[in-house]
Write an enzyme that holds these catalytic residues in place. Structure first.
Site, PDB file in Angstrom:
ATOM      1  N   GLU A 229     -87.834  19.689 -22.974  1.00  0.00           N
ATOM      2  CA  GLU A 229     -88.969  19.134 -23.717  1.00  0.00           C
ATOM      3  C   GLU A 229     -90.025  20.206 -23.975  1.00  0.00           C
ATOM      4  O   GLU A 229     -90.002  21.284 -23.373  1.00  0.00           O
ATOM      5  CB  GLU A 229     -89.588  17.973 -22.948  1.00  0.00           C
ATOM      6  CG  GLU A 229     -88.642  16.808 -22.811  1.00  0.00           C
ATOM      7  CD  GLU A 229     -89.226  15.628 -22.058  1.00  0.00           C
ATOM      8  OE1 GLU A 229     -88.592  14.575 -22.091  1.00  0.00           O
ATOM      9  OE2 GLU A 229     -90.297  15.767 -21.417  1.00  0.00           O
TER      10      GLU A 229
ATOM     11  N   CYS B 189     -77.913  10.586 -28.888  1.00  0.00           N
ATOM     12  CA  CYS B 189     -78.802  10.030 -29.911  1.00  0.00           C
ATOM     13  C   CYS B 189     -78.172  10.246 -31.290  1.00  0.00           C
ATOM     14  O   CYS B 189     -77.157  10.936 -31.420  1.00  0.00           O
ATOM     15  CB  CYS B 189     -80.179  10.686 -29.833  1.00  0.00           C
ATOM     16  SG  CYS B 189     -80.216  12.407 -30.386  1.00  0.00           S
TER      17      CYS B 189
ATOM     18  N   GLU C 206     -77.163  17.663 -25.437  1.00  0.00           N
ATOM     19  CA  GLU C 206     -75.992  17.969 -26.263  1.00  0.00           C
ATOM     20  C   GLU C 206     -76.235  19.213 -27.108  1.00  0.00           C
ATOM     21  O   GLU C 206     -75.341  20.036 -27.305  1.00  0.00           O
ATOM     22  CB  GLU C 206     -75.647  16.781 -27.172  1.00  0.00           C
ATOM     23  CG  GLU C 206     -75.285  15.515 -26.425  1.00  0.00           C
ATOM     24  CD  GLU C 206     -76.481  14.629 -26.087  1.00  0.00           C
ATOM     25  OE1 GLU C 206     -76.265  13.447 -25.825  1.00  0.00           O
ATOM     26  OE2 GLU C 206     -77.644  15.108 -26.091  1.00  0.00           O
TER      27      GLU C 206
ATOM     28  N   CYS D 275     -82.237  18.192 -27.194  1.00  0.00           N
ATOM     29  CA  CYS D 275     -81.396  17.325 -26.364  1.00  0.00           C
ATOM     30  C   CYS D 275     -80.371  18.130 -25.561  1.00  0.00           C
ATOM     31  O   CYS D 275     -80.049  19.272 -25.895  1.00  0.00           O
ATOM     32  CB  CYS D 275     -80.664  16.320 -27.243  1.00  0.00           C
ATOM     33  SG  CYS D 275     -81.750  15.213 -28.155  1.00  0.00           S
TER      34      CYS D 275
ATOM     35  N   ASN E 233     -81.554  18.573 -21.457  1.00  0.00           N
ATOM     36  CA  ASN E 233     -82.644  18.457 -22.421  1.00  0.00           C
ATOM     37  C   ASN E 233     -83.808  19.335 -21.981  1.00  0.00           C
ATOM     38  O   ASN E 233     -84.029  19.564 -20.796  1.00  0.00           O
ATOM     39  CB  ASN E 233     -83.068  16.996 -22.633  1.00  0.00           C
ATOM     40  CG  ASN E 233     -83.501  16.271 -21.385  1.00  0.00           C
ATOM     41  OD1 ASN E 233     -82.923  16.435 -20.309  1.00  0.00           O
ATOM     42  ND2 ASN E 233     -84.504  15.423 -21.513  1.00  0.00           N
TER      43      ASN E 233
ATOM     44  N   CYS F   3     -77.768  13.941 -32.322  1.00  0.00           N
ATOM     45  CA  CYS F   3     -76.719  14.618 -31.554  1.00  0.00           C
ATOM     46  C   CYS F   3     -75.332  14.114 -31.925  1.00  0.00           C
ATOM     47  O   CYS F   3     -74.364  14.862 -31.862  1.00  0.00           O
ATOM     48  CB  CYS F   3     -76.975  14.490 -30.059  1.00  0.00           C
ATOM     49  SG  CYS F   3     -78.322  15.577 -29.529  1.00  0.00           S
TER      50      CYS F   3
END
Length: 130
Positions: A43, A85, A54, A52, A41, A88
């Site tokens: 940010e 999530c 993924e 993310c 991930n 994803c």
């Protein structure tokens, strides 16, 4: 076979850029020809503009030429049995089959194995948009 995918996800997690949430995540996927694509991930101070693990792995997969995805592993440093999530799950559904294995991991290894159909039973593909 799942253990090396777990290790790839764990190594990716170590490269996560998560200064705001302090929640590093790693993901790795394997294609049927054995290639592994990993991601972490990333940010951004402009929440929620990060992405993310993924998503990063899928970007690497696309740039690497794609192929049939047979397995996916996801790990989070501070969460046992981390699963993708919702966003994803749909991203993975675009490139995976219902029987694609997803390994939900903790810091010691694979905790649970599910399929894409288990995780997102009503996922859809882009062909409905044509």
């Amino acid at each position: 076979m799942a253990h090396d995918l777990f290790q790839a996800a764990q190594a990716a997690m170590a490269k996560a850029y998560a200064p705001y949430s302090k929640f590093p995540v790693g993901a790795a996927l394997r294609t049927e020809d054995g290639r592994v694509f990993a991601g972490a991930n990333v940010e951004n101070a402009s929440f929620p503009e990060g992405w993310c693990a993924e998503t990063t792995a899928l970007g690497n997969y696309i740039m690497g030429g794609g192929g049939k995805i047979t397995e996916v592993a996801v790990i989070a440093e501070r969460m046992a049995k981390c699963s993708p999530c919702g966003g994803c799950r749909q991203r993975l559904a675009e490139f995976c089959q219902p029987d694609t294995k997803l390994y939900l991991c903790d810091n010691a290894g694979v905790v649970e194995t599910v399929t894409m159909a288990d995780l997102l039973p009503y996922g859809f593909k882009g062909d409905i948009l044509k």
